[in-house]
Design an enzyme around this catalytic site. Sequence first.
Site, PDB file in Angstrom:
ATOM      1  N   GLY A   1       0.788  -1.293  -0.103  1.00 30.20           N
ATOM      2  CA  GLY A   1       0.090   0.010  -0.006  1.00 30.20           C
ATOM      3  C   GLY A   1       0.825   1.190   0.098  1.00 30.20           C
TER       4      GLY A   1
ATOM      5  N   GLY B   1       3.643   1.018   3.027  1.00 28.87           N
ATOM      6  CA  GLY B   1       4.608  -0.053   2.920  1.00 28.87           C
ATOM      7  C   GLY B   1       3.882  -1.230   2.759  1.00 28.87           C
TER       8      GLY B   1
ATOM      9  N   VAL C   1       2.534  -5.089   3.389  1.00 29.60           N
ATOM     10  CA  VAL C   1       1.560  -5.743   4.168  1.00 29.60           C
ATOM     11  C   VAL C   1       1.659  -7.119   4.415  1.00 29.60           C
ATOM     12  CG1 VAL C   1      -1.007  -6.072   4.977  1.00 29.60           C
ATOM     13  CG2 VAL C   1      -0.062  -3.836   4.045  1.00 29.60           C
TER      14      VAL C   1
ATOM     15  N   LYS D   1       1.328  -4.657   9.102  1.00 26.88           N
ATOM     16  CA  LYS D   1       1.656  -3.620   8.295  1.00 26.88           C
ATOM     17  C   LYS D   1       2.784  -2.901   8.343  1.00 26.88           C
ATOM     18  CE  LYS D   1      -1.544  -1.128   6.317  1.00 26.88           C
ATOM     19  NZ  LYS D   1      -2.897  -0.135   6.046  1.00 26.88           N
TER      20      LYS D   1
ATOM     21  N   ASP E   1      -8.966   8.771   4.895  1.00 26.53           N
ATOM     22  CA  ASP E   1      -8.569   7.953   3.668  1.00 26.53           C
ATOM     23  C   ASP E   1      -9.538   6.981   3.198  1.00 26.53           C
ATOM     24  OD1 ASP E   1      -6.902   7.541   1.547  1.00 26.53           O
ATOM     25  OD2 ASP E   1      -5.123   6.548   2.413  1.00 26.53           O
TER      26      ASP E   1
HETATM   27  N1  LIG Z   1      -6.132  -6.426   7.436  1.00 21.18           N
HETATM   28  C1  LIG Z   1      -5.877  -6.989   6.314  1.00 21.18           C
HETATM   29  N2  LIG Z   1      -6.269  -8.238   5.953  1.00 21.18           N
HETATM   30  C2  LIG Z   1      -5.894  -8.843   4.672  1.00 21.18           C
HETATM   31  N3  LIG Z   1      -5.187  -8.011   3.850  1.00 21.18           N
HETATM   32  C3  LIG Z   1      -4.865  -6.867   4.165  1.00 21.18           C
HETATM   33  C4  LIG Z   1      -5.376  -6.110   5.322  1.00 21.18           C
HETATM   34  N4  LIG Z   1      -4.607  -4.948   5.297  1.00 21.18           N
HETATM   35  C5  LIG Z   1      -3.957  -4.699   3.999  1.00 21.18           C
HETATM   36  N5  LIG Z   1      -4.265  -5.794   3.431  1.00 21.18           N
HETATM   37  C6  LIG Z   1      -3.574  -6.113   1.932  1.00 21.18           C
HETATM   38  O1  LIG Z   1      -2.502  -5.357   1.837  1.00 21.18           O
HETATM   39  C7  LIG Z   1      -2.680  -4.101   0.808  1.00 21.18           C
HETATM   40  C8  LIG Z   1      -2.237  -2.914   1.108  1.00 21.18           C
HETATM   41  O2  LIG Z   1      -3.087  -2.434   1.940  1.00 21.18           O
HETATM   42  P1  LIG Z   1      -2.856  -0.913   2.548  1.00 21.18           P
HETATM   43  O3  LIG Z   1      -1.370  -0.525   2.905  1.00 21.18           O
HETATM   44  O4  LIG Z   1      -3.969  -0.611   3.570  1.00 21.18           O
HETATM   45  O5  LIG Z   1      -3.025  -0.473   1.124  1.00 21.18           O
HETATM   46  P2  LIG Z   1      -3.318   1.357   0.793  1.00 21.18           P
HETATM   47  O6  LIG Z   1      -2.408   1.988   1.764  1.00 21.18           O
HETATM   48  O7  LIG Z   1      -3.239   1.500  -0.581  1.00 21.18           O
HETATM   49  O8  LIG Z   1      -4.494   1.640   1.528  1.00 21.18           O
HETATM   50  C9  LIG Z   1      -4.245  -4.268   0.469  1.00 21.18           C
HETATM   51  O9  LIG Z   1      -4.625  -3.908  -0.571  1.00 21.18           O
HETATM   52  C10 LIG Z   1      -4.654  -5.611   1.007  1.00 21.18           C
HETATM   53  O10 LIG Z   1      -4.788  -6.479  -0.181  1.00 21.18           O
END
Ligand SMILES: Nc1ncnc2c1ncn2[C@@H]1O[C@H](COP(=O)(O)OP(=O)(O)O)[C@@H](O)[C@H]1O
Length: 655
Positions: free
Chosen positions: A343, A346, A348, A363, A460
């Site tokens: 994301g 960074g 995840v 994360k 966001d």
């Molecule tokens: N709690 C979670 N459970 C499962 N997958 C997650 C979770 N949090 C994030 N992800 C996965 O990691 C990816 C990147 O997450 P995130 O950093 O929240 O994206 P962004 O910064 O673009 O919002 C998401 O698209 C999702 O696929």
Amino acid sequence: MEHLACFFLFLTLKLTSFTTANSGQDQFIYNNGFSGSNLILSGTAMVTPNGILELTNGTNTYNASYALYPTPWQFRKVPFGAVQPFSVIFVLNMVPGNMCANTMAFMIFPSKDLEYGQSSSKLAINLVSCQDKRFLENNENDISISINNSFSRPPETHPAGFYDDKNGIFNDLPLVGGKSVQIWVDYDGDATKIKVTIAPLKLTKPLRPMLSTIVNLSTILDEGVSYIGFSSGANRVGTLNYILGWSFGMNSPALTIDITKLPKLPRFGPKVHSKTLKIILPIVITTVILLMGAAVTALVWRRMRYAELYEDWEVEFGPYRFSYKYLFDATEGFRNENILGVGGFGKVYRGVLPNSKLEVAIKKVSHESKQGIKEFIAEIISIGRIRHRNVVQLLGYCRRKGELLLVYDHMPNGSLDKYLHYKDDKSTLDWGQRFHIIRGVASGLLYLHEKWEKVVIHRDIKASNVLLDAEMNGHLGDFGLARLYEHGNDPQTTHVAGTFGYIAPEMARAGKASPLTDVYAFGIFVLEVTCGRRPINNYTHDSPTILVDWVVEHWQNGSLTSTLDVRLQGDHNADEVNLVLKLGLLCANPICSRRPGMRQVMQYLDNEMPLPELMPTNLSYSMLGYLQNDGFDQYKSVPSTVCSNNLTSSLTSGR
Ligand SMILES: Nc1ncnc2c1ncn2[C@@H]1O[C@H](COP(=O)(O)OP(=O)(O)O)[C@@H](O)[C@H]1O
Ligand SMILES: *[C@@H]1O[C@H](CO)[C@@H](O)[C@H](O)[C@H]1NC(C)=O
Ligand SMILES: *[C@@H]1O[C@H](CO)[C@@H](O)[C@H](O)[C@H]1NC(C)=O
Ligand SMILES: *[C@@H]1O[C@H](CO)[C@@H](O)[C@H](O)[C@H]1NC(C)=O
Ligand SMILES: *[C@@H]1O[C@H](CO)[C@@H](O)[C@H](O)[C@H]1NC(C)=O
């Protein structure tokens, strides 16, 4: 044996006249070395500076070397009487040379004139050792007794060794090879018996002698005086024979040698030592250094690998704190295979907590500035206490240098955007699911804005921040993280948190977040989910550049429902689609004061309240619209305080 033979052949008998003998003195002992002893030395024999009697110094010689006690001894008490009992103790160290040839002896000489070919021993206790692996067949390690320097009568010979006092077992004892040995020679005058005993230096005298033989010394020793001492055979191969201590007793036992007082052997000279030093020692030292280095590296590496940042203020967040190692183990070392997604903040990772076996999403957020991290974590933890079915729950955190790790509930179906913007029809969501998700997100946002103990602004909201659980319920994730960018930054250069396309105009202008900026983003989100299109499309020709403008256009043309995702045509509830599209436009009003609050949004969605009729006069949707005509004036007429009224600039604030 060759050398021994040479040695004996070179010795001839020489009689001496009667001189003053040690009749009164009956004992001597050299326990602290031989310095100042006046020993009669010949050949290469010498006393080293630290007091060792060195019979051979490693230089090749063709003559034997001798070391004699300076005064002669009268072995008979009375002329023509029997030879008195006597005993000798000496400590010997034999160092091998280039070849297998160490010979030396304790001897009784009839004369002190020991020049080449002019002297011969009456009694000799010979020590011959040859323990060279290269000459296995010739190996010998013997002690023998010879009389009159003669081989006509075979000498008594026995392998060097000692009988164990406890079990009587005979143990071989190598004479050569670095270890010092102690030797006892006892003559029993009545029994005319000579006993030879030998043992490693650290052992006391074994009870059973190694060699015991009948020799009537009365028939061998002359009536005159005798000298006692040591001899070393002719030497061509660099062997070294050392005498460390010597004790003698005539008609009385020899005094016991205190081995702790003996002079220390030189560490330089011996060839074996240098061999050891040259080959084994470097290997040992290198190995030790390598092992220590490896251990230190492993420790440092482990330290660095699992290093964390921990400060005093974090104590209160203890229950939310995970150790880095725990998270490291949970994610199998943050393996790339475990990356769920990447994301804006960074990577995840998927993980399974070792103790609870709970599936989590971790994360990894990198942050440069240390400033503000405390407030940020406080906020994150505070939000972490929120329990709502449409909010992704934060389980805890961990902090390392420049890195923050946030642990969330794992959402098996990932983020919503994947379902919306996939090209193939199969993986998309049907209308019922989409409506359910919109409702869920609205409910979660309402909770954050109005129902929890503090006002929480998400900052966001977007499809990629809505995560789906196994039952396809929408969960709001990632809230508060946008704040990380604001903390510790110069307000002048603060860049607007949020995602392009979801940012409310007043947010873009003043950088101030409020619940109504969340409502704006929610409106865009609703349109995104309903139309199945991204809020801003830069590169595709078949999609509108700005989604909200495009929907407004259709609304103005009376073709609002045609903006519905083409994949859902024929499979939808027309009333719900109509409601949701209008709600989206209402929320995405560029004028913040005209947006509904989340409580109202919820009521509209639940049909508890009718949606207000959309009128061109109370709607000013597109940036284009208000910049071109009345919209601009309307926007200007809104006091900038309205949107942020009663709202602090903080993420959370008391209510
Ligand atoms: N709690 C979670 N459970 C499962 N997958 C997650 C979770 N949090 C994030 N992800 C996965 O990691 C990816 C990147 O997450 P995130 O950093 O929240 O994206 P962004 O910064 O673009 O919002 C998401 O698209 C999702 O696929
Ligand atoms: C050994 O002794 C001989 C004779 O005393 C002498 O010439 C030689 O230098 C000595 N060698 C060493 C290594 O001391
Ligand atoms: C060995 O003995 C011979 C004969 O006495 C003598 O000439 C020679 O010098 C001796 N060698 C040494 C090294 O003492
Ligand atoms: C030893 O020799 C002497 C002299 O020949 C003799 O008198 C004596 O009896 C001998 N001793 C023994 C035990 O044989
Ligand atoms: C040893 O030599 C002496 C003379 O020096 C002689 O009397 C004696 O018999 C010899 N003994 C042996 C066992 O050879």
